[in-house]
Design a protein around this motif. Structure first.
Motif, PDB file in Angstrom:
ATOM      1  N   LEU A 128       0.836  -1.211   0.000  1.00 17.26           N
ATOM      2  CA  LEU A 128       0.000   0.000   0.000  1.00 17.26           C
ATOM      3  C   LEU A 128       0.866   1.253   0.000  1.00 17.26           C
ATOM      4  O   LEU A 128       0.536   2.246  -0.675  1.00 17.26           O
ATOM      5  N   ALA A 131       2.245   1.666  -3.516  1.00 17.57           N
ATOM      6  CA  ALA A 131       1.193   2.118  -4.421  1.00 17.57           C
ATOM      7  C   ALA A 131       0.877   3.593  -4.203  1.00 17.57           C
ATOM      8  O   ALA A 131       0.625   4.343  -5.155  1.00 17.57           O
ATOM      9  N   GLU A 132       0.938   4.027  -2.939  1.00 14.01           N
ATOM     10  CA  GLU A 132       0.665   5.432  -2.656  1.00 14.01           C
ATOM     11  C   GLU A 132       1.770   6.328  -3.214  1.00 14.01           C
ATOM     12  O   GLU A 132       1.500   7.425  -3.734  1.00 14.01           O
ATOM     13  N   ASP A 136      -0.989   5.379  -7.198  1.00 12.45           N
ATOM     14  CA  ASP A 136      -2.049   4.432  -7.549  1.00 12.45           C
ATOM     15  C   ASP A 136      -3.241   4.494  -6.586  1.00 12.45           C
ATOM     16  O   ASP A 136      -4.305   3.969  -6.905  1.00 12.45           O
ATOM     17  N   LEU A 137      -3.042   5.116  -5.410  1.00 12.03           N
ATOM     18  CA  LEU A 137      -4.155   5.228  -4.456  1.00 12.03           C
ATOM     19  C   LEU A 137      -4.752   6.625  -4.576  1.00 12.03           C
ATOM     20  O   LEU A 137      -4.476   7.525  -3.790  1.00 12.03           O
ATOM     21  N   PHE A 143      -9.528   1.506  -3.723  1.00 13.12           N
ATOM     22  CA  PHE A 143      -8.315   1.012  -3.084  1.00 13.12           C
ATOM     23  C   PHE A 143      -7.860   1.948  -1.967  1.00 13.12           C
ATOM     24  O   PHE A 143      -7.320   1.493  -0.948  1.00 13.12           O
ATOM     25  N   ILE A 146      -9.894   1.093   1.070  1.00 13.71           N
ATOM     26  CA  ILE A 146      -9.447  -0.150   1.698  1.00 13.71           C
ATOM     27  C   ILE A 146      -8.164   0.085   2.485  1.00 13.71           C
ATOM     28  O   ILE A 146      -7.993  -0.409   3.611  1.00 13.71           O
ATOM     29  N   ALA A 147      -7.252   0.864   1.907  1.00 12.67           N
ATOM     30  CA  ALA A 147      -5.989   1.147   2.588  1.00 12.67           C
ATOM     31  C   ALA A 147      -6.233   1.907   3.882  1.00 12.67           C
ATOM     32  O   ALA A 147      -5.603   1.627   4.918  1.00 12.67           O
TER      33      ALA A 147
END
Length: 217
Positions: A128, A131-132, A136-137, A143, A146-147
């Motif tokens: 996560l 991705a951040e 991507d978040l 997503f 969810i994170a």
């Protein structure tokens, strides 16, 4: 014929039981009795300690030296009370220390058990974070929601991330995977965080993996 009621000549009645008071403390005066042999001299082979050998439970075993000294008049009631108070304070302190040790051990065991479960989630948290960093978040996306929920839930059980760029490098909690010289720092400083470190309560669960900027020369 001889009357049976009168008994036979030479017969005597049953012997009366002999009762000896072997108590160490006189129940009437409260004084400690001094040992004295019935015949005026100790029997051969008898112990000369001066204590009466009691057949039943020994009353003296339930009394301390302070109790005997008080009963014999060697100490006052205030001195006995002061000694009892000191004993009570000592026992109270020992019990308080025992409770502290028990609670500390219980907390350590709880953190250890929770840590074993949380360690399984650390790779997910690392993904996560990556991705951040790559964008991507996106805020408002599924997503990102969810994170946020996952991070808030693990923080609720005591998991806290640490390490950020610009902080001073600490070899006790940071793992340097790369060093790069820099003219902008005067002491080793975190230039980038590859993987966040985590504390579970007061326990270091994982050291942070970082890139360290070190002074030139």
């Amino acid at each position: 014929m001889t009357d049976d009621k009168n008994g036979r000549p030479g017969d005597e009645g049953p012997e009366e039981p002999i009762i000896r008071d072997k108590r160490r403390i006189d129940p009437e005066t409260g004084q400690v009795r001094q040992p004295a042999a019935e015949s005026g001299a100790p029997e051969e082979g008898a112990p000369d300690s001066g204590f009466i050998q009691a057949e039943g439970p020994d009353v003296e075993t339930s009394l301390t030296d302070a109790d005997l000294a008080f009963l014999s008049g060697q100490t006052s009631a205030d001195e006995l009370a002061a000694e009892r108070l000191a004993d009570l304070q000592r026992v109270t302190a020992e019990y308080a220390n025992y409770r502290k040790r028990t609670e500390a051990n219980r907390e350590i065991e709880r953190e250890r058990a929770v840590g074993e479960v949380v360690k399984v989630l650390l790779p997910v948290l690392d993904d996560l974070d990556r991705a951040e960093k790559h964008g991507d978040l996106t805020e408002g996306g599924p997503f990102a929601a969810i994170a946020t929920k996952l991070r808030s839930n693990v923080e609720r059980v005591g998991l806290k991330p640490f390490a950020a760029a610009g902080e001073e490098f600490d070899p006790q909690v940071h793992e340097a995977i790369f060093q790069q010289p820099s003219a902008d720092v005067e002491k080793p400083t975190i230039a980038d965080v590859v993987e966040s470190g985590y504390y579970l309560g007061s326990t270091l669960l994982r050291a942070a993996k970082v890139v360290v900027a070190v002074p030139n020369g």
